[in-house]
Design a protein around this motif. Structure first.
Motif, mmCIF file in Angstrom:
data_model
loop_
_atom_site.group_PDB
_atom_site.id
_atom_site.type_symbol
_atom_site.label_atom_id
_atom_site.label_comp_id
_atom_site.label_asym_id
_atom_site.label_seq_id
_atom_site.Cartn_x
_atom_site.Cartn_y
_atom_site.Cartn_z
ATOM 1 N N THR A 195 -1.522 -23.579 -51.003
ATOM 2 C CA THR A 195 -0.339 -22.941 -51.564
ATOM 3 C C THR A 195 -0.682 -22.248 -52.878
ATOM 4 O O THR A 195 -0.478 -21.048 -53.031
ATOM 5 N N SER A 196 -1.243 -22.985 -53.815
ATOM 6 C CA SER A 196 -1.555 -22.431 -55.127
ATOM 7 C C SER A 196 -2.538 -23.356 -55.826
ATOM 8 O O SER A 196 -2.627 -24.550 -55.507
ATOM 9 N N THR A 218 -1.796 -20.820 -63.970
ATOM 10 C CA THR A 218 -1.476 -19.394 -64.075
ATOM 11 C C THR A 218 -1.992 -18.762 -65.362
ATOM 12 O O THR A 218 -1.707 -17.592 -65.628
ATOM 13 N N ASP A 219 -2.774 -19.510 -66.159
ATOM 14 C CA ASP A 219 -3.202 -18.987 -67.450
ATOM 15 C C ASP A 219 -4.701 -19.159 -67.683
ATOM 16 O O ASP A 219 -5.161 -19.267 -68.818
ATOM 17 N N ASP A 262 -6.821 -14.225 -53.539
ATOM 18 C CA ASP A 262 -5.418 -14.285 -53.970
ATOM 19 C C ASP A 262 -5.183 -15.463 -54.905
ATOM 20 O O ASP A 262 -4.446 -15.351 -55.894
ATOM 21 N N ALA A 263 -5.809 -16.603 -54.590
ATOM 22 C CA ALA A 263 -5.654 -17.786 -55.441
ATOM 23 C C ALA A 263 -6.239 -17.531 -56.826
ATOM 24 O O ALA A 263 -5.659 -17.929 -57.843
ATOM 25 N N PHE A 292 -6.563 -14.613 -58.319
ATOM 26 C CA PHE A 292 -5.712 -13.642 -59.010
ATOM 27 C C PHE A 292 -4.493 -14.326 -59.604
ATOM 28 O O PHE A 292 -4.132 -14.095 -60.768
ATOM 29 N N GLU A 293 -3.861 -15.196 -58.831
ATOM 30 C CA GLU A 293 -2.663 -15.896 -59.299
ATOM 31 C C GLU A 293 -2.978 -16.843 -60.450
ATOM 32 O O GLU A 293 -2.160 -17.022 -61.365
ATOM 33 N N ALA A 294 -4.163 -17.439 -60.437
ATOM 34 C CA ALA A 294 -4.506 -18.442 -61.447
ATOM 35 C C ALA A 294 -4.870 -17.834 -62.792
ATOM 36 O O ALA A 294 -4.761 -18.508 -63.826
ATOM 37 N N LYS A 328 -4.785 -15.405 -66.152
ATOM 38 C CA LYS A 328 -3.872 -14.667 -67.018
ATOM 39 C C LYS A 328 -4.281 -13.197 -67.013
ATOM 40 O O LYS A 328 -5.426 -12.866 -66.644
ATOM 41 N N TYR A 365 -12.733 -12.729 -63.087
ATOM 42 C CA TYR A 365 -13.112 -13.326 -61.810
ATOM 43 C C TYR A 365 -14.598 -13.031 -61.612
ATOM 44 O O TYR A 365 -15.012 -11.872 -61.531
ATOM 45 N N LYS A 399 -8.417 -9.311 -63.993
ATOM 46 C CA LYS A 399 -7.024 -9.151 -63.628
ATOM 47 C C LYS A 399 -6.399 -8.151 -64.597
ATOM 48 O O LYS A 399 -6.537 -8.292 -65.819
#
Length: 249
Positions: free
Chosen positions: A132-133, A137-138, A161-162, A164-166, A168, A173, A246
């Motif tokens: 899910t995640s 996020t930062d 995707d994980a 990118f979401e994680a 800030k 990456y 990001k």
């Protein structure tokens, strides 16, 4: 012009000690008794100080390592981040949990995304990833070393995707893997290699901006012909080293 020069000199004095401090901590971690002789012998080939310096590691960052495996990089990252930063291992963390949790100096090692499921469908050579995640996020940086090739299309997209979401905005990456020839059809010899051009496209499609590459792990005598475990190339494979960001807006 004089003002810009003065600012540039000032910046050098500000950032140089920070980078030097990280290098000192990496060298200390590399000499730790927790590392095996086999791990130490890989230092020359993997060049951890140069690699992490290229990615911009600082000791006060929040860093997520995806699929840490046996913990080769974990044993270097955790000590560097222990005092001022934060380390998270995520996805496929069973080996580092067993070997390092509770070990002296690794009390602040965090493990996340324990519900993530790695699976290899029957008849497939590659893994899928269900999650899910990462629950973060930062993060300042997400790193993964020699894992990208293990996944099929779905798994690579889920991992990107994980990450990118994680991160800030402005977060990094960092991805390293064994090199495959561009657009070469899949075969038994290249199944643990990956086309860097394809990797760049996929990671950009996930929303990242391509920042830079390094030839730190370029190996002229790897003809990109043999399986990475073959005697002629094992421990000496050509690898791509790619840095993404990001977007800030």
């Amino acid at each position: 012009m004089k003002r810009l020069l003065a600012l540039s000199i000032a910046c050098c004095f500000v950032f140089a000690p920070a980078h030097a401090n990280v290098e000192e901590k990496l060298k200390a971690a590399m000499s730790s008794d927790i590392r095996t002789q086999a791990e130490v012998e890989r230092d020359r080939n993997r060049k951890p100080i140069e690699t992490l310096t290229f990615f911009g590691l600082e000791d006060d960052m929040t860093v997520i390592e995806l699929i840490p495996g046996g913990g080769w990089y974990t044993k270097l990252l955790v000590p560097v981040l222990a005092e001022k930063g934060t380390y998270y291992g995520a996805i496929g963390t069973g080996r580092i949990e067993t070997a390092l949790s509770g070990a002296p100096g690794f009390e602040r090692m965090n493990v996340i995304a324990k519900d993530a499921k790695l699976s290899r469908p029957e008849g497939s050579r590659f893994y899928s990833l269900e999650m899910t995640s990462l629950g973060i996020t930062d993060a300042d940086m997400v790193v993964t070393f020699r894992n990208y090739h293990n996944f099929g299309d779905q798994g690579r997209a889920a991992m990107n995707d994980a990450a990118f979401e994680a991160l800030k905005p402005g977060g990094i990456y960092a991805v390293v893997d064994h090199t495959a020839r561009h657009m070469e059809p899949m075969n038994d010899s290249n199944r643990r290699r990956f086309d860097p051009v394809k990797a760049i496209k996929e990671i950009q499609d996930a929303g990242f901006v391509f920042v830079d590459f390094a030839d730190l792990h370029y190996k002229e005598d790897d003809e990109l012909e043999y399986e990475v475990g073959a005697r002629s190339v094992t421990g000496n494979t050509d690898r791509w080293t790619l840095k993404f960001m990001k977007p800030t807006e």
